[in-house]
Design a protein around this motif. Structure first.
Motif, PDB file in Angstrom:
ATOM      1  N   GLN A 414       5.889   1.851 -14.134  1.00 37.12           N
ATOM      2  CA  GLN A 414       5.381   2.420 -14.559  1.00 37.12           C
ATOM      3  C   GLN A 414       5.148   3.786 -13.452  1.00 37.12           C
ATOM      4  N   ARG A 415       4.646   3.678 -11.990  1.00 40.42           N
ATOM      5  CA  ARG A 415       4.694   4.549 -10.683  1.00 40.42           C
ATOM      6  C   ARG A 415       5.679   5.138 -10.809  1.00 40.42           C
ATOM      7  N   CYS A 416       6.711   4.205 -10.798  1.00 43.40           N
ATOM      8  CA  CYS A 416       8.308   4.830  -9.944  1.00 43.40           C
ATOM      9  C   CYS A 416       8.568   4.905 -11.391  1.00 43.40           C
ATOM     10  N   GLN A 417       8.631   5.131 -12.402  1.00 45.76           N
ATOM     11  CA  GLN A 417       9.558   5.425 -13.756  1.00 45.76           C
ATOM     12  C   GLN A 417      10.887   5.043 -13.005  1.00 45.76           C
ATOM     13  N   ALA A 418      11.198   3.729 -13.109  1.00 49.51           N
ATOM     14  CA  ALA A 418      12.392   2.989 -12.806  1.00 49.51           C
ATOM     15  C   ALA A 418      12.774   1.802 -13.557  1.00 49.51           C
ATOM     16  N   SER A 419      13.529   1.056 -14.040  1.00 45.96           N
ATOM     17  CA  SER A 419      13.538  -0.384 -14.689  1.00 45.96           C
ATOM     18  C   SER A 419      13.264  -1.714 -12.969  1.00 45.96           C
ATOM     19  N   ALA A 420      11.955  -2.323 -14.169  1.00 46.82           N
ATOM     20  CA  ALA A 420      11.751  -3.368 -12.862  1.00 46.82           C
ATOM     21  C   ALA A 420      12.281  -4.794 -13.842  1.00 46.82           C
ATOM     22  N   THR A 421      12.549  -5.942 -12.859  1.00 43.75           N
ATOM     23  CA  THR A 421      12.874  -6.822 -13.651  1.00 43.75           C
ATOM     24  C   THR A 421      12.295  -8.239 -12.593  1.00 43.75           C
ATOM     25  N   VAL A 422      12.151  -9.088 -12.920  1.00 38.78           N
ATOM     26  CA  VAL A 422      11.511 -10.118 -12.192  1.00 38.78           C
ATOM     27  C   VAL A 422      12.210 -11.564 -12.838  1.00 38.78           C
ATOM     28  N   THR A 423      12.566 -12.244 -11.412  1.00 37.83           N
ATOM     29  CA  THR A 423      13.489 -13.360 -11.698  1.00 37.83           C
ATOM     30  C   THR A 423      13.823 -14.622 -10.892  1.00 37.83           C
ATOM     31  N   PRO A 424      14.042 -15.610 -11.040  1.00 40.74           N
ATOM     32  CA  PRO A 424      13.906 -16.989  -9.579  1.00 40.74           C
ATOM     33  C   PRO A 424      13.947 -16.664  -8.600  1.00 40.74           C
ATOM     34  N   GLN A 435      12.830  -7.121  -8.738  1.00 43.29           N
ATOM     35  CA  GLN A 435      13.879  -6.212  -8.657  1.00 43.29           C
ATOM     36  C   GLN A 435      13.393  -5.235  -8.557  1.00 43.29           C
ATOM     37  N   ILE A 436      13.170  -3.805  -7.960  1.00 43.48           N
ATOM     38  CA  ILE A 436      12.912  -2.562  -9.346  1.00 43.48           C
ATOM     39  C   ILE A 436      13.686  -1.450  -8.548  1.00 43.48           C
ATOM     40  N   GLN A 437      14.885  -0.727  -9.651  1.00 38.72           N
ATOM     41  CA  GLN A 437      16.270   0.475  -9.282  1.00 38.72           C
ATOM     42  C   GLN A 437      15.062   1.353  -8.098  1.00 38.72           C
ATOM     43  N   GLY A 438      16.133   1.243  -7.312  1.00 37.05           N
ATOM     44  CA  GLY A 438      15.659   2.646  -6.012  1.00 37.05           C
ATOM     45  C   GLY A 438      15.538   2.160  -4.483  1.00 37.05           C
ATOM     46  N   ASN A 439      15.100   2.229  -3.969  1.00 35.62           N
ATOM     47  CA  ASN A 439      13.609   2.381  -2.783  1.00 35.62           C
ATOM     48  C   ASN A 439      12.681   3.051  -2.682  1.00 35.62           C
ATOM     49  N   GLN A 440      12.195   2.040  -3.412  1.00 40.57           N
ATOM     50  CA  GLN A 440      10.319   1.992  -3.810  1.00 40.57           C
ATOM     51  C   GLN A 440       9.240   1.744  -2.915  1.00 40.57           C
ATOM     52  N   ILE A 441      10.008   1.504  -1.374  1.00 36.88           N
ATOM     53  CA  ILE A 441       9.244   1.059  -0.344  1.00 36.88           C
ATOM     54  C   ILE A 441       7.506   1.929  -0.311  1.00 36.88           C
ATOM     55  N   HIS A 442       7.841   2.999  -0.113  1.00 33.97           N
ATOM     56  CA  HIS A 442       6.779   4.279  -0.561  1.00 33.97           C
ATOM     57  C   HIS A 442       5.731   3.635  -1.514  1.00 33.97           C
ATOM     58  N   HIS A 443       5.989   2.874  -2.510  1.00 37.47           N
ATOM     59  CA  HIS A 443       5.345   3.282  -3.701  1.00 37.47           C
ATOM     60  C   HIS A 443       4.418   1.608  -3.297  1.00 37.47           C
ATOM     61  N   LEU A 444       5.470   0.842  -3.072  1.00 35.90           N
ATOM     62  CA  LEU A 444       5.138  -0.999  -2.888  1.00 35.90           C
ATOM     63  C   LEU A 444       3.874  -0.472  -1.400  1.00 35.90           C
ATOM     64  N   SER A 445       4.246   0.049  -0.538  1.00 32.15           N
ATOM     65  CA  SER A 445       2.995   0.465   1.117  1.00 32.15           C
ATOM     66  C   SER A 445       1.588   0.495   0.239  1.00 32.15           C
ATOM     67  N   ARG A 446       1.643   1.793  -0.858  1.00 32.60           N
ATOM     68  CA  ARG A 446       0.355   2.616  -1.462  1.00 32.60           C
ATOM     69  C   ARG A 446       0.106   1.143  -1.686  1.00 32.60           C
ATOM     70  N   LEU A 447       0.694   0.718  -2.466  1.00 31.76           N
ATOM     71  CA  LEU A 447      -0.144  -0.536  -3.421  1.00 31.76           C
ATOM     72  C   LEU A 447      -0.719  -1.874  -2.619  1.00 31.76           C
ATOM     73  N   LEU A 448       0.034  -2.045  -2.041  1.00 31.82           N
ATOM     74  CA  LEU A 448      -0.064  -3.514  -1.464  1.00 31.82           C
ATOM     75  C   LEU A 448      -1.086  -3.103  -0.086  1.00 31.82           C
ATOM     76  N   LEU A 449      -1.293  -1.985   0.574  1.00 34.29           N
ATOM     77  CA  LEU A 449      -2.027  -1.691   1.721  1.00 34.29           C
ATOM     78  C   LEU A 449      -3.381  -1.127   0.950  1.00 34.29           C
ATOM     79  N   GLU A 450      -3.145  -0.008   0.848  1.00 28.37           N
ATOM     80  CA  GLU A 450      -3.877   0.625   0.271  1.00 28.37           C
ATOM     81  C   GLU A 450      -5.341   0.313  -0.943  1.00 28.37           C
ATOM     82  N   GLU A 451      -4.432   0.015  -1.991  1.00 30.31           N
ATOM     83  CA  GLU A 451      -5.092  -0.471  -3.295  1.00 30.31           C
ATOM     84  C   GLU A 451      -6.136  -1.928  -3.846  1.00 30.31           C
ATOM     85  N   TYR A 452      -4.636  -2.852  -2.975  1.00 27.77           N
ATOM     86  CA  TYR A 452      -4.471  -4.345  -3.087  1.00 27.77           C
ATOM     87  C   TYR A 452      -5.396  -4.590  -1.560  1.00 27.77           C
TER      88      TYR A 452
END
Length: 472
Positions: A414-424, A435-452
């Motif tokens: 939703q935040r990245c407006q990119a396709s995301a899948t969950v695989t083993p 797995q999410i399309q594109g380099n989304q580490i900036h969004h991950l950083s904000r989610l994991l460090l700031e929100e979580y």
């Protein structure tokens, strides 16, 4: 079909192949279909939520429904308000013997697939279906006079104006358009709605912002190649000044408060030490034995007390410790036992900690501590190159920190407006990766460090975030 399935933050309910399942739409717990699971929950996640998930036996508006009183499904409180044991759901089907059993309830995003809705509605058109209370979760407009695309257009504009009026300040400019969407527009989306520009007539954020620029609300420039930023906002524009933020009704607030998921709290993680058989002689004087779990501070105290109790501090240099036979056997290598007679305090303590077996303790809020051998694996973020030369961001080891990969994937999508899948996860038993399309580490950083609020030391790969000015 699984692509229309909504994954709640707590994860999918556990079902086995052949389990009887009730299927509902968002916003109404009343089932619109009943079917049999074509695969287990684990197999659904392994497939990346693709393919056929259920064999439908009975749907609203089908021939079986027509043979009855042809009543509409009741409006029941959303699933989030249900008691955890699902006892209420079981009672609701006792009148029909064919449906008795352990019902697992799953929710479909009705607005995802128009064709899916047409099937569930039988011969009803989409506009007719939207007038039915059972499909109110699909079409938030009770009049049913607007198409889903028109409703999404309104939602996009509403979130845009809300973000400009309440969140963005002059000091924030220039503001990356991707940041404006991910950090501001999405957070202004009303409870129970999902902002998805791809489902609007604009299709892309850049096209929508061009429209807003034509209305002279904002000014967008490409400050670096391929990266657009909002550089100016006319906060006196009539559309911003006249925009009113709708206050939810008291009843709506009550429902939202009750259905809101519990916020994520990071676990408390401690590095501990386990006494191996080779070290038992050193620790038995303090009442510990093989397998005893100790904190680093406890180990230091035990070693210091042992040295003082056995008068091992060097008389000429208080910074040195004489090694007795037990210390020699426990902390020295075989080739050192005849050459090293004394050690400095810091070297003694360091060697002792290195000889102990590492373990760690994880404590989730409201739960008993869990102790495991080894060291906890960090959340691993990597970038991979696919055959199409496109980058994907891969995240592993979320489960160790109490995070559901499916929930994280849904948030990122939703935040990245990119396709995301969950695989083993390759090489890891019973572990999933996102797995999410594109380099989304900036969004991950904000989610994991700031929100979580996860400690940075438990996350590796954040340094691979895209540099300002580079395309993702």
């Amino acid at each position: 079909m699984l692509p229309g399935l909504v994954v709640p933050p707590a994860g999918l309910p556990q079902v086995q192949k052949g389990d009887l399942c009730a299927i509902a739409l968002l916003g109404n717990r009343a089932p619109v279909a009943v079917g049999v699971a074509a695969m287990s929950t684990a197999e659904m996640l392994t497939s990346g939520l693709k393919g056929r998930g259920f064999s439908v036996l009975h749907t609203y508006q089908d021939h079986l429904w027509r043979s009855g009183d042809k009543s509409s499904p009741p409006s029941l409180a959303p699933l989030a308000l249900d008691p955890p044991d699902l006892s209420e759901e079981k009672e609701s089907v006792q009148a029909d013997p064919a449906l008795q059993g352990d019902l697992r309830r799953l929710t479909l995003k009705g607005e995802e697939e128009n064709g899916e809705v047409q099937r569930m509605c039988g011969e009803k058109s989409l506009s007719e279906a939207s007038e039915d209370p059972s499909f109110r979760g699909l079409n938030p407009d009770p009049t049913g006079s607007k198409t889903l695309q028109e409703q999404m257009d309104e939602l996009v504009q509403r979130c845009f104006l809300h973000a400009l009026k309440c969140q963005v300040r002059k000091a924030d400019l220039p503001l990356l358009t991707s940041t404006f969407l991910g950090s501001h527009m999405l957070s202004c989306c009303p409870e129970g709605r999902q902002l998805d520009i791809k489902k609007s007539s604009y299709k892309k954020l850049s096209k929508f912002l061009q429209h807003m620029q034509q209305e002279q609300i904002i000014q967008v420039k490409e400050l670096s190649k391929g990266v657009e930023s909002i550089v100016a906002v006319d906060w006196k524009h009539p559309r911003i000044t006249s925009f009113v933020i709708a206050e939810p009704s008291l009843a709506s607030q009550t429902i939202q408060e009750g259905s809101r998921e519990q916020p994520y709290h990071p676990p408390d993680i401690k590095s501990l030490y386990c006494v191996p058989a080779s070290m038992t002689l050193l620790f038995q004087e303090s009442g510990h034995k093989k397998g005893s779990i100790l904190e680093g501070g406890e180990v230091r105290t035990i070693i210091i007390n042992y040295v003082k109790r056995n008068d091992l501090v060097d008389a000429d240099n208080k910074n040195l410790v004489k090694l007795d036979p037990i210390l020699c056997d426990c902390i020295l290598e075989k080739n050192e036992q005849h050459t090293i007679m004394k050690l400095p305090w810091d070297s003694l303590l360091t060697r002792c900690l290195e000889k102990l077996q590492p373990v760690y303790q994880v404590t989730f809020p409201g739960q008993e501590p869990i102790v495991k051998k080894g060291r906890i694996c960090p959340i691993d973020i990597t970038l991979a190159q696919r055959a199409s030369n496109k980058k994907v961001t891969v995240v592993r080891n979320l489960e160790a920190y109490g995070l559901d990969p499916c929930s994280v994937a849904a948030i990122l999508q939703q935040r990245c407006q990119a396709s995301a899948t969950v695989t083993p996860a390759p090489g890891a038993k019973d572990s999933l990766q996102v797995q999410i399309q594109g380099n989304q580490i900036h969004h991950l950083s904000r989610l994991l460090l700031e929100e979580y609020q996860l400690p940075r030391k438990h996350i590796q790969g954040l340094e691979k975030a895209p540099k300002p000015g580079k395309k993702k």
